[in-house]
Design a protein around this motif. Structure first.
Motif, short mmCIF file in Angstrom:
data_model
loop_
_atom_site.label_atom_id
_atom_site.label_comp_id
_atom_site.label_asym_id
_atom_site.label_seq_id
_atom_site.Cartn_x
_atom_site.Cartn_y
_atom_site.Cartn_z
N UNK A 87 10.72 -7.02 20.72
CA UNK A 87 11.20 -6.93 19.47
C UNK A 87 12.28 -5.79 19.22
N UNK A 88 11.90 -4.48 19.69
CA UNK A 88 12.71 -3.14 19.79
C UNK A 88 13.98 -3.57 20.43
N UNK A 89 13.98 -4.06 21.75
CA UNK A 89 15.03 -4.25 22.61
C UNK A 89 15.98 -5.18 21.76
N UNK A 90 15.57 -6.30 21.41
CA UNK A 90 16.47 -7.45 20.76
C UNK A 90 16.95 -6.95 19.28
N UNK A 91 16.00 -6.14 18.56
CA UNK A 91 16.59 -5.56 17.27
C UNK A 91 17.58 -4.62 17.25
N UNK A 92 17.83 -3.79 18.39
CA UNK A 92 18.93 -3.05 18.66
C UNK A 92 20.01 -3.33 19.26
#
Length: 434
Positions: A87-92
């Motif tokens: 989630x963090x990787x894709x959100x950024x």
């Protein structure tokens, strides 16, 4: 559903190449991920993931000689912690990266995490998996909207294909552990642990590439000891920490396939090298017995890799004596529960055998009526439960009038298994344990 990622913290970051694989900034090689990164990542993670339960366990506390708490991350969305980092990787990702889509490679948990995160963010995702990937994991990944491409025998083959596709199509390759955003996302597990058990003394974490254990280490204060637990057949962390850089090791086949990584990530290693982390390995027997005990005593179905941390706590007490403060709770992270039922059956059987509760006998009988019934009667009188019976009528060492009978028997433990074996032998059946 889409949302905007919080602004990145002003801390040392990493540089990337086009495929999206992390390379440490040479000016700041030691600290690519800090507690501040983890707290920033939590703003992305919290609206989506479950705050997984923390379960106390008297049974495991008795076995470990300390107060044991279980962090049930196997009850997370997609069945493991992996969704946090994804989630963090894709959100950024930048808008143009989202537009081009992402590609990943995994045998299961990372695949599902990326697929789920991509669906939440409206990003096209392709996931490469080995040809023999478990059908439930393939179907789950597809159900989250990702396109699955099967091929090759190993996860490394899938990773090579995924990188090639990233290069050819301009997609962003989402590494399962070697990226600061992934490590920061996994570290949110550590923040939850600290809130749920404020006086925690030690945390045991299954470790493969190192994203989870490094993230948890970054999230926790130095007063909390962290233990990275690996399978004996895939144990690259100790040599890597000793060398100061990732070291590739030969890996054998292990039931803990979720942590069977030949080389740790550079980003996780940079976090671990600067902090106090103990590395412990566990055997296949340790893992299988713990998976079985979790089902029986804690009513939790956990995949072998997810049970590694707890396995170390109950089987490696001597090695951990100096990192366990018996006045403070010990938390074992149950990192995943995505296990094929067929594999789970094999693990349970292996665990029962390791615990002395599963006995395999071969008896050579004269091939005449009544002898098999007599053998089974002896086993029944011993209080053991016959699971299967099979005959071998021809083979080395068998006479023309002889037959070998294989019995699979469930017993109540090692002493009962030995008693059953002795009764069969005393009755004149030449039993050999197999």
């Amino acid at each position: 559903m889409e949302w905007n990622a919080p602004t990145l913290m002003a801390v040392p970051r990493a540089r990337w190449h086009a495929g999206g694989v992390a390379h440490l900034d040479p000016d700041h090689p030691a600290r690519p991920v800090l507690e501040a990164d983890v707290r920033a990542a939590r703003e992305i993670v919290d609206p989506v993931v479950h705050r997984t339960p923390m379960q106390s366990s008297e049974a495991f506390s008795d076995l470990a000689g300390a107060r044991v708490m279980l962090k049930c991350e196997h009850l997370q969305r997609t069945g493991s912690f992996k969704v946090r980092g994804a989630l963090v990787r894709l959100a950024r990702l930048a808008p143009e990266q989202r537009e081009r889509g992402v590609v990943a490679a995994s045998a299961g948990n990372h695949a599902q995490g990326v697929a789920y995160a991509a669906r939440r963010l409206g990003i096209d995702a392709v996931v490469h998996m080995p040809a023999d990937a478990a059908l439930p994991k393939v179907e789950a990944t597809e159900s989250y909207g990702a396109r699955v491409v099967l091929g090759g025998d190993r996860v490394e083959d899938a990773m090579a294909r995924a990188r090639a596709q990233a290069e050819a199509e301009g997609r962003t390759y989402i590494h399962p552990f070697d990226h600061p955003d992934v490590v920061a996302g996994q570290g949110t597990v550590g923040l939850e642990i600290l809130e749920q058990v404020p006086d925690v003394g030690t945390v045991l974490v299954p470790a493969g590439g190192g994203g989870l254990v490094a993230g948890i280490r970054a999230a926790l204060p130095d007063s909390v000891r962290v233990v990275a637990v690996q399978a004996e057949r895939a144990s690259a962390w100790a040599p890597s920490l000793a060398a100061g850089h990732p070291v590739r090791v030969h890996t054998g086949r292990t039931m803990a396939d979720g942590i069977a990584v030949a080389e740790p990530g550079a980003v996780p290693l940079a976090v671990m090298a600067g902090r106090d982390v103990r590395v412990v390995t566990v055997s296949e027997e340790d893992i299988s017995r713990t998976v079985l005990a979790l089902a029986e005593r804690a009513k939790q179905v956990v995949e072998p890799a997810g049970a590694a941390g707890l396995a170390a706590l109950v089987t490696r007490r001597g090695e951990l004596a100096d990192v366990i403060d018996h006045g403070r709770p010990v938390v074992a992270v149950l990192s995943g529960g995505n296990v094929d039922p067929i594999v789970l059956r094999k693990v349970f059987r292996y665990g029962m055998a390791a615990a002395g509760r599963y006995l395999h006998l071969r008896c050579t009988l004269t091939d005449r009526p009544g002898l098999l019934a007599g053998l089974l009667a002896v086993v029944a009188e011993a209080g053991a439960d016959v699971v299967t019976v099979s005959h071998v009528r021809t083979g080395p060492g068998l006479g023309v009038d002889e037959t070998a009978v294989d019995l699979e028997v469930v017993t109540k433990g090692r002493s009962h298994a030995q008693e059953t074996l002795e009764r069969v032998r005393d009755a004149g059946y030449g039993a050999v344990e197999r």
